[in-house]
Design a protein around this motif. Structure first.
Motif, PDB file in Angstrom:
ATOM      1  N   TYR A 144      79.741  59.246  29.679  1.00  0.00           N
ATOM      2  CA  TYR A 144      79.739  59.863  28.348  1.00  0.00           C
ATOM      3  C   TYR A 144      81.055  59.514  27.653  1.00  0.00           C
ATOM      4  CZ  TYR A 144      75.687  62.353  30.081  1.00  0.00           C
ATOM      5  OH  TYR A 144      74.443  62.658  30.596  1.00  0.00           O
ATOM      6  N   LEU A 145      80.962  58.581  26.692  1.00  0.00           N
ATOM      7  CA  LEU A 145      82.143  58.007  26.062  1.00  0.00           C
ATOM      8  C   LEU A 145      82.107  58.195  24.557  1.00  0.00           C
ATOM      9  CD1 LEU A 145      82.080  54.599  28.009  1.00  0.00           C
ATOM     10  CD2 LEU A 145      83.170  56.733  28.722  1.00  0.00           C
ATOM     11  N   GLU A 146      83.255  57.985  23.966  1.00  0.00           N
ATOM     12  CA  GLU A 146      83.373  58.042  22.505  1.00  0.00           C
ATOM     13  C   GLU A 146      84.364  56.982  22.062  1.00  0.00           C
ATOM     14  OE1 GLU A 146      83.518  61.862  19.985  1.00  0.00           O
ATOM     15  OE2 GLU A 146      85.612  61.268  20.165  1.00  0.00           O
ATOM     16  N   LYS A 147      84.006  56.255  21.017  1.00  0.00           N
ATOM     17  CA  LYS A 147      84.903  55.230  20.490  1.00  0.00           C
ATOM     18  C   LYS A 147      86.012  55.895  19.688  1.00  0.00           C
ATOM     19  CE  LYS A 147      84.875  50.749  18.132  1.00  0.00           C
ATOM     20  NZ  LYS A 147      84.043  49.718  17.462  1.00  0.00           N
ATOM     21  N   GLU A 149      88.610  58.608  34.928  1.00  0.00           N
ATOM     22  CA  GLU A 149      89.817  59.233  34.368  1.00  0.00           C
ATOM     23  C   GLU A 149      90.767  58.186  33.791  1.00  0.00           C
ATOM     24  OE1 GLU A 149      91.464  61.574  37.472  1.00  0.00           O
ATOM     25  OE2 GLU A 149      89.939  63.151  37.348  1.00  0.00           O
ATOM     26  N   GLN A 150      90.641  56.938  34.240  1.00  0.00           N
ATOM     27  CA  GLN A 150      91.479  55.856  33.729  1.00  0.00           C
ATOM     28  C   GLN A 150      91.147  55.503  32.286  1.00  0.00           C
ATOM     29  OE1 GLN A 150      91.228  52.523  36.425  1.00  0.00           O
ATOM     30  NE2 GLN A 150      91.485  53.807  38.233  1.00  0.00           N
ATOM     31  N   LYS A 170      87.376  56.952  24.893  1.00  0.00           N
ATOM     32  CA  LYS A 170      87.768  58.107  25.699  1.00  0.00           C
ATOM     33  C   LYS A 170      86.519  58.752  26.293  1.00  0.00           C
ATOM     34  CE  LYS A 170      87.888  61.332  21.772  1.00  0.00           C
ATOM     35  NZ  LYS A 170      88.739  62.274  20.993  1.00  0.00           N
ATOM     36  N   GLU A 171      86.729  59.478  27.365  1.00  0.00           N
ATOM     37  CA  GLU A 171      85.651  60.165  28.047  1.00  0.00           C
ATOM     38  C   GLU A 171      85.492  61.561  27.458  1.00  0.00           C
ATOM     39  OE1 GLU A 171      84.269  60.704  32.694  1.00  0.00           O
ATOM     40  OE2 GLU A 171      86.390  60.976  32.193  1.00  0.00           O
ATOM     41  N   VAL A 172      84.270  61.902  27.042  1.00  0.00           N
ATOM     42  CA  VAL A 172      84.048  63.206  26.420  1.00  0.00           C
ATOM     43  C   VAL A 172      83.578  64.250  27.428  1.00  0.00           C
ATOM     44  CG1 VAL A 172      83.617  62.270  24.131  1.00  0.00           C
ATOM     45  CG2 VAL A 172      81.708  62.521  25.720  1.00  0.00           C
ATOM     46  N   LYS A 173      82.989  63.804  28.546  1.00  0.00           N
ATOM     47  CA  LYS A 173      82.649  64.737  29.626  1.00  0.00           C
ATOM     48  C   LYS A 173      82.455  63.926  30.904  1.00  0.00           C
ATOM     49  CE  LYS A 173      77.602  65.277  29.264  1.00  0.00           C
ATOM     50  NZ  LYS A 173      76.515  66.264  29.144  1.00  0.00           N
ATOM     51  N   PRO A 174      82.539  64.578  32.062  1.00  0.00           N
ATOM     52  CA  PRO A 174      82.454  63.847  33.331  1.00  0.00           C
ATOM     53  C   PRO A 174      81.126  63.109  33.481  1.00  0.00           C
ATOM     54  CG  PRO A 174      83.295  66.065  33.686  1.00  0.00           C
ATOM     55  CD  PRO A 174      82.820  66.015  32.267  1.00  0.00           C
ATOM     56  N   LYS A 208      76.638  56.535  27.236  1.00  0.00           N
ATOM     57  CA  LYS A 208      76.086  57.430  26.221  1.00  0.00           C
ATOM     58  C   LYS A 208      77.182  57.783  25.217  1.00  0.00           C
ATOM     59  CE  LYS A 208      72.455  59.047  26.620  1.00  0.00           C
ATOM     60  NZ  LYS A 208      71.136  58.582  26.130  1.00  0.00           N
ATOM     61  N   GLY A 209      76.840  57.747  23.925  1.00  0.00           N
ATOM     62  CA  GLY A 209      77.798  58.054  22.867  1.00  0.00           C
ATOM     63  C   GLY A 209      78.477  56.832  22.320  1.00  0.00           C
ATOM     64  N   TYR A 210      78.826  55.890  23.203  1.00  0.00           N
ATOM     65  CA  TYR A 210      79.404  54.615  22.791  1.00  0.00           C
ATOM     66  C   TYR A 210      78.633  53.538  23.552  1.00  0.00           C
ATOM     67  CZ  TYR A 210      82.969  50.973  22.035  1.00  0.00           C
ATOM     68  OH  TYR A 210      83.633  49.810  21.695  1.00  0.00           O
ATOM     69  N   GLU A 211      77.433  53.245  23.021  1.00  0.00           N
ATOM     70  CA  GLU A 211      76.521  52.350  23.724  1.00  0.00           C
ATOM     71  C   GLU A 211      77.045  50.928  23.829  1.00  0.00           C
ATOM     72  OE1 GLU A 211      75.659  54.633  21.593  1.00  0.00           O
ATOM     73  OE2 GLU A 211      74.359  55.921  22.807  1.00  0.00           O
TER      74      GLU A 211
END
Length: 564
Positions: free
Chosen positions: A247-250, A219-220, A228-232, A187-190
């Motif tokens: 939940y990721l973000e480019k 966490e890696q 990057k991870e925006v939330k667990p 989610k966020g970076y499909e």
């Protein structure tokens, strides 16, 4: 009179509050001195603010004694001995040392029980009383790792077998259907590369579900430049499926690096300029790939053109490939072309191993081809390398915290006159030592060796400049072996600016000229994080052991690393 009355009221109130808030003291005794020493050994809180807290502590002590094996202990009395002291008497009775726990070997295998007990049999295992609580917690955690996130374990049918031993049965719940990951959704970076989920994070479909393990793996993502991870992570449980949501973000991971250097030519006393451009593109195709292009031109009429690309996880396998092409031209003397292909395997988020081959072709371009030290040749070398990187990409000023790179190569050089076996060794080590939030020490050491029976001038190792030994001209130092130590003491003025010292040292050997030399450079630097990127300004002066200090040897380097 009225003031006296107010004063009397204040004093009375203070004394009243003091008496109301007086602490209560708890004293717990056993039936005899031995039992009292045992109670004192486990420790308990003696001072309390109110009677309720005191009673709770008394009950907690009774439970702690039961965990040690005194399961039949009994509180005889809790009595008030004076205005602030209460005394409790606990009879410990006999102590049980071991608990024999019977289990269903169809639900729990013995390998899991071996983690909590060193006495595991076909249908029962043995625990010491003081280990029971931790053992049950560990057992429940292990069952969760095996795909039973809702598992429950408890002891039932507790029976006294003899004076020191109890029997019990292990009851397990919610172990009917194992949970496996059926679907992974970003989610966020499909368009996050699925190969990185599979091989880098090691999160795969149909593997046993354990949320704690998954959170540790995600966490890696902090070690990746492009995401990057925006939330667990979260999970959706349905009756017949388990869906994991990441939940990721480019992130912006491309950068442009360039610098401009200028200094005075010792022979002409004229101001000369040199510089380079370095373009790095990362994950623009959402494959996790990298591409870099370097062009460098310096005042020694040397030009370098280099292209590198890395393609990770080819065909969704754990194997990636690194390809590079490097062209180096030295005025009108020679041109050298290096081609390199390496396959790499990523052991984990920080470690890689490489195996590959490097071919080199160098041509003498002198009009009068009578040089004894510049010759046409070709080499083929087989390489083995190891890389470790510990990044801190959230820190734009210092994105790499430590790095280790070793490479060795074995091969041969073929020229018009002979064929020689050759080997190379390269190392690159870097570390930032953080003393506190403002002060740190940057350490970097690099080196390379070319081992051969004889050498040509156009195969020598070349170093010097802003990314090597500062204060020297770019690629102005030639060697068959060199080692460089770069140090900076950094002081961070704020989140966007730091100043630093420059103290570099180097050593080179040139077996063609039979030359051994020790080199030094020192100076100061400034780095500023701007909207465009990191702007660096360095002033350094160079010196070697055979020449005196000259102010004219000073170099000013300006570079800009822009992220986009």
């Amino acid at each position: 009179m009225q003031k006296t009355w107010y004063l009397f009221l204040i004093i009375y109130t203070l004394f009243y509050l003091e008496s109301v808030s007086q602490n209560l003291i708890l004293s717990i005794k056993g039936e005899n001195e031995t039992e009292t020493r045992i109670i004192d050994s486990i420790g308990y809180l003696k001072t309390h603010k109110d009677l309720e807290s005191l009673k709770n502590e008394n009950s907690l002590t009774k439970k702690n004694l039961a965990k040690l094996g005194y399961i039949e202990n009994k509180i005889w009395e809790l009595k008030k001995t004076n205005d602030s002291t209460f005394q409790s008497t606990i009879h410990l009775k006999k102590k049980f040392d071991s608990l024999y726990i019977f289990y269903d070997n169809k639900k729990i295998d013995s390998s899991t029980l071996n983690l909590i007990s060193n006495q595991v049999n076909t249908n029962y295992f043995v625990l010491k009383f003081q280990n029971i609580e931790q053992a049950l917690y560990t057992l429940n955690t292990e069952l969760s790792k095996k795909g039973f996130p809702f598992s429950k374990v408890k002891l039932s049918n507790l029976e006294i077998k003899n004076k020191t031993t109890l029997h019990a049965h292990l009851t397990t719940g919610n172990l009917i259907e194992k949970r496996r990951i059926n679907k992974i959704v970003s989610k966020g970076y499909e368009k996050f590369p699925k190969s990185f989920t599979h091989h880098y994070l090691k999160i795969r479909r149909n593997q046993d579900f354990d949320i704690n393990t998954i959170r540790t793996k995600t966490e890696q993502l902090s070690n990746l430049r492009f995401a990057k991870e925006v939330k667990p992570p979260e999970v959706l449980f349905l009756k017949d499926s388990t869906t994991l949501y990441l939940y990721l973000e480019k992130s912006k991971s491309n950068n442009f690096d360039g610098f401009l250097g200028f200094g005075t030519n010792e022979e002409t006393n004229k101001l000369e300029f040199d510089g380079y451009l370095n373009l790095n593109l990362n994950n623009n195709l959402n494959f996790g790939e990298t591409f870099s292009l370097l062009y460098k031109s310096d005042e020694n009429d040397q030009k370098t053109f280099e292209v590198n690309t890395e393609l990770p996880y080819l065909f969704n396998s754990p194997i990636g490939v690194n390809l590079s092409l490097r062209i180096f031209r030295k005025d009108s003397s020679f041109t050298t072309v290096n081609q390199n292909a390496k396959f790499h395997y990523q052991l984990n988020s920080s470690n890689k191993i490489f195996i590959g081959v490097t071919t080199t072709e160098s041509n003498n371009t002198l009009a009068n081809n009578n040089s004894l030290t510049i010759n046409d040749y070709t080499t083929t070398q087989y390489n083995l390398a190891y890389q470790f990187i510990k990044p801190q990409y959230n820190n734009l000023l210092f994105p790499i915290q430590s790095r280790i790179y070793f490479e060795t190569g074995l091969g041969s050089r073929i020229s018009d006159t002979d064929k020689k076996k050759q080997s190379q060794f390269l190392f690159d080590l870097m570390k930032i030592v953080n003393f506190n939030t403002k002060n740190s020490l940057f350490l970097k050491t690099t080196g390379k060796a070319l081992i051969s029976d004889n050498y040509f001038d156009n195969e020598l190792l070349r170093f010097g400049g802003i990314n090597s030994l500062r204060g020297f001209e770019e690629n102005s130092l030639n060697a068959t072996f060199f080692a460089v130590l770069n140090t900076e003491y950094r002081y961070q003025l704020n989140n966007t600016t730091y100043i630093h010292s420059i103290l570099d040292s180097g050593y080179l050997e040139n077996n063609i000229q039979n030359n051994r030399n020790t080199l030094f450079s020192y100076g100061i630097g400034l780095a500023i994080l701007t909207k465009s990127g990191v702007l660096k300004l360095n002033y350094a002066n160079s010196k070697n052991e055979n020449k005196p200090f000259k102010l004219a040897n000073s170099k000013v380097h300006i570079s800009l690393i822009a992220n986009f």
